[in-house]
Every structure is written in C-alpha cells, then in structure tokens.
Design a protein around this motif. Structure first.
Motif, PDB file in Angstrom:
ATOM      1  N   CYS A  86       0.822  -1.213   0.000  1.00 44.30           N
ATOM      2  CA  CYS A  86       0.000   0.000   0.000  1.00 44.30           C
ATOM      3  C   CYS A  86       0.858   1.267   0.000  1.00 44.30           C
ATOM      4  O   CYS A  86       2.035   1.244   0.366  1.00 44.30           O
ATOM      5  N   ALA A  87       0.229   2.367  -0.352  1.00 44.38           N
ATOM      6  CA  ALA A  87       0.911   3.665  -0.374  1.00 44.38           C
ATOM      7  C   ALA A  87       1.440   4.041   1.003  1.00 44.38           C
ATOM      8  O   ALA A  87       2.554   4.567   1.132  1.00 44.38           O
ATOM      9  N   GLU A  88       0.663   3.778   2.045  1.00 40.45           N
ATOM     10  CA  GLU A  88       1.098   4.100   3.407  1.00 40.45           C
ATOM     11  C   GLU A  88       2.346   3.312   3.778  1.00 40.45           C
ATOM     12  O   GLU A  88       3.250   3.821   4.443  1.00 40.45           O
ATOM     13  N   CYS A 136      -6.320   1.223   4.740  1.00 41.54           N
ATOM     14  CA  CYS A 136      -6.912  -0.097   4.974  1.00 41.54           C
ATOM     15  C   CYS A 136      -6.593  -0.540   6.405  1.00 41.54           C
ATOM     16  O   CYS A 136      -5.814   0.109   7.109  1.00 41.54           O
ATOM     17  N   GLY A 137      -7.159  -1.632   6.825  1.00 42.14           N
ATOM     18  CA  GLY A 137      -6.955  -2.119   8.191  1.00 42.14           C
ATOM     19  C   GLY A 137      -5.492  -2.370   8.521  1.00 42.14           C
ATOM     20  O   GLY A 137      -5.011  -1.984   9.593  1.00 42.14           O
ATOM     21  N   GLY A 138      -4.777  -3.042   7.610  1.00 40.95           N
ATOM     22  CA  GLY A 138      -3.364  -3.312   7.853  1.00 40.95           C
ATOM     23  C   GLY A 138      -2.554  -2.043   7.977  1.00 40.95           C
ATOM     24  O   GLY A 138      -1.672  -1.930   8.839  1.00 40.95           O
ATOM     25  N   CYS A 139      -2.841  -1.064   7.135  1.00 41.44           N
ATOM     26  CA  CYS A 139      -2.105   0.202   7.188  1.00 41.44           C
ATOM     27  C   CYS A 139      -2.475   1.020   8.417  1.00 41.44           C
ATOM     28  O   CYS A 139      -1.651   1.759   8.940  1.00 41.44           O
ATOM     29  N   GLN A 169      -2.933  -0.253  11.321  1.00 43.12           N
ATOM     30  CA  GLN A 169      -2.064  -0.796  12.353  1.00 43.12           C
ATOM     31  C   GLN A 169      -0.611  -0.405  12.111  1.00 43.12           C
ATOM     32  O   GLN A 169       0.113  -0.081  13.039  1.00 43.12           O
ATOM     33  N   ARG A 170      -0.175  -0.417  10.844  1.00 41.71           N
ATOM     34  CA  ARG A 170       1.192   0.017  10.537  1.00 41.71           C
ATOM     35  C   ARG A 170       1.413   1.462  10.989  1.00 41.71           C
ATOM     36  O   ARG A 170       2.439   1.793  11.578  1.00 41.71           O
ATOM     37  N   LEU A 171       0.454   2.329  10.677  1.00 36.02           N
ATOM     38  CA  LEU A 171       0.574   3.729  11.094  1.00 36.02           C
ATOM     39  C   LEU A 171       0.554   3.855  12.606  1.00 36.02           C
ATOM     40  O   LEU A 171       1.293   4.666  13.181  1.00 36.02           O
ATOM     41  N   ALA A 172      -0.273   3.050  13.277  1.00 34.64           N
ATOM     42  CA  ALA A 172      -0.362   3.120  14.740  1.00 34.64           C
ATOM     43  C   ALA A 172       0.985   2.823  15.396  1.00 34.64           C
ATOM     44  O   ALA A 172       1.286   3.329  16.471  1.00 34.64           O
ATOM     45  N   GLU A 173       1.795   2.017  14.728  1.00 39.21           N
ATOM     46  CA  GLU A 173       3.132   1.688  15.244  1.00 39.21           C
ATOM     47  C   GLU A 173       4.003   2.934  15.375  1.00 39.21           C
ATOM     48  O   GLU A 173       4.837   3.021  16.261  1.00 39.21           O
ATOM     49  N   PHE A 174       3.802   3.907  14.483  1.00 37.54           N
ATOM     50  CA  PHE A 174       4.680   5.068  14.418  1.00 37.54           C
ATOM     51  C   PHE A 174       4.001   6.391  14.769  1.00 37.54           C
ATOM     52  O   PHE A 174       4.677   7.398  14.934  1.00 37.54           O
ATOM     53  N   CYS A 175       2.682   6.395  14.840  1.00 35.12           N
ATOM     54  CA  CYS A 175       1.926   7.621  15.136  1.00 35.12           C
ATOM     55  C   CYS A 175       1.452   7.624  16.577  1.00 35.12           C
ATOM     56  O   CYS A 175       1.464   6.599  17.259  1.00 35.12           O
ATOM     57  N   GLN A 176       1.005   8.769  17.002  1.00 40.16           N
ATOM     58  CA  GLN A 176       0.381   8.917  18.315  1.00 40.16           C
ATOM     59  C   GLN A 176      -1.133   8.936  18.121  1.00 40.16           C
ATOM     60  O   GLN A 176      -1.621   9.195  17.017  1.00 40.16           O
ATOM     61  N   PRO A 199      -9.256   2.945  17.160  1.00 43.47           N
ATOM     62  CA  PRO A 199      -9.328   3.195  18.597  1.00 43.47           C
ATOM     63  C   PRO A 199      -8.635   2.136  19.456  1.00 43.47           C
ATOM     64  O   PRO A 199      -8.234   2.425  20.578  1.00 43.47           O
ATOM     65  N   TYR A 200      -8.452   0.940  18.952  1.00 46.74           N
ATOM     66  CA  TYR A 200      -7.824  -0.115  19.741  1.00 46.74           C
ATOM     67  C   TYR A 200      -6.496  -0.564  19.144  1.00 46.74           C
ATOM     68  O   TYR A 200      -6.081  -1.707  19.342  1.00 46.74           O
TER      69      TYR A 200
END
Length: 130
Positions: free
Chosen positions: A52-54, A85-88, A90-97, A121-122
């Motif tokens: 994905c782009a993200e 998408c759902g996977g992205c 979670q990927r973003l959540a790894e690095f974002c606040q 949210p989770y």
C-alpha cells in the motif's frame, strides 16, 4: 499546512504502479521537524504481494531517519475520502500517536480530518510483544 501534504500524496499517487486493480493510491506523512515522506501503492502479479501507499511512505520515513509523525494524508484516484486499509491503520499506529492527524482526501483536497485514535481506537504498539 494540510494542503501541501495533500499535494505530496497526490504527486505520489501519480507514480503508483497499479496495473491490475487500476486503483492508484498516494500517501504522505510529515514529521514534527517538517520533513515529508510520500509513497504510492505498488502491485504485483502475485496478488496480494504488493504493498500500500502508506507502507511505501513508512518505508521512506524509516530510511529517512524517522521522527515523530504529526500528520498523514491519503488519497485514491477513484475514491472520495480514502482512508487507510486495516493493515495500514495498524502500521501507522506503530509510528503515530493517538492524536496524529489523518487527512482523508479526494482529488480536490482534504475532505475530512480525523485522528489516529478515531481511525483505530484499539490500535496497539509493539511494546506488548516484549
């Protein structure tokens, strides 16, 4: 400030490699020191082995030294208000606040602004795996 991030995502989308889905997507993220990292989706004939782009933007971000992500923009050529998408998510959540802003865009600009906490949210971080 969101407009230039939208433009970076739009420029990235123009470089997408999406010959199978015909669904180009672009993403851009900004760190607190103002650096912008962009990416496009890259498909592969061995579906679903593309990315994905993200994911591309995050790869560029990591290779560029990382930092605190403050904003993310996502755009798809054929979809108004494109969200990760759902996977992205979670990927973003790894690095974002949780308060990181996500700009959901169409071809004209930002359509809606949400936070990472609104979108996932989770979400969890890798520290739970230790």
């Amino acid at each position: 400030m969101a407009h230039d991030l939208f433009q970076a995502a739009q420029a990235a989308m123009a470089k997408a490699y999406a010959p199978y889905s015909k669904f180009p997507v672009g993403a851009a993220l900004r760190t607190e020191d103002g650096r912008v990292f962009a990416g496009a989706n890259v498909e592969n004939a061995s579906f679903p082995e593309g990315w994905c782009a993200e994911t591309t933007a995050l790869g560029n971000y990591i290779m560029g030294g990382g930092g605190k992500i403050t904003e993310v923009a996502v755009i798809a050529e054929r979809m108004a208000k494109c969200s990760p998408c759902g996977g992205c998510r979670q990927r973003l959540a790894e690095f974002c606040q949780p308060d990181t802003k996500l700009y959901l865009c169409d071809n004209a600009g930002v359509v809606e602004t949400v936070t990472m906490a609104d979108l996932l949210p989770y979400g969890f971080k890798g520290d739970i795996l230790k």
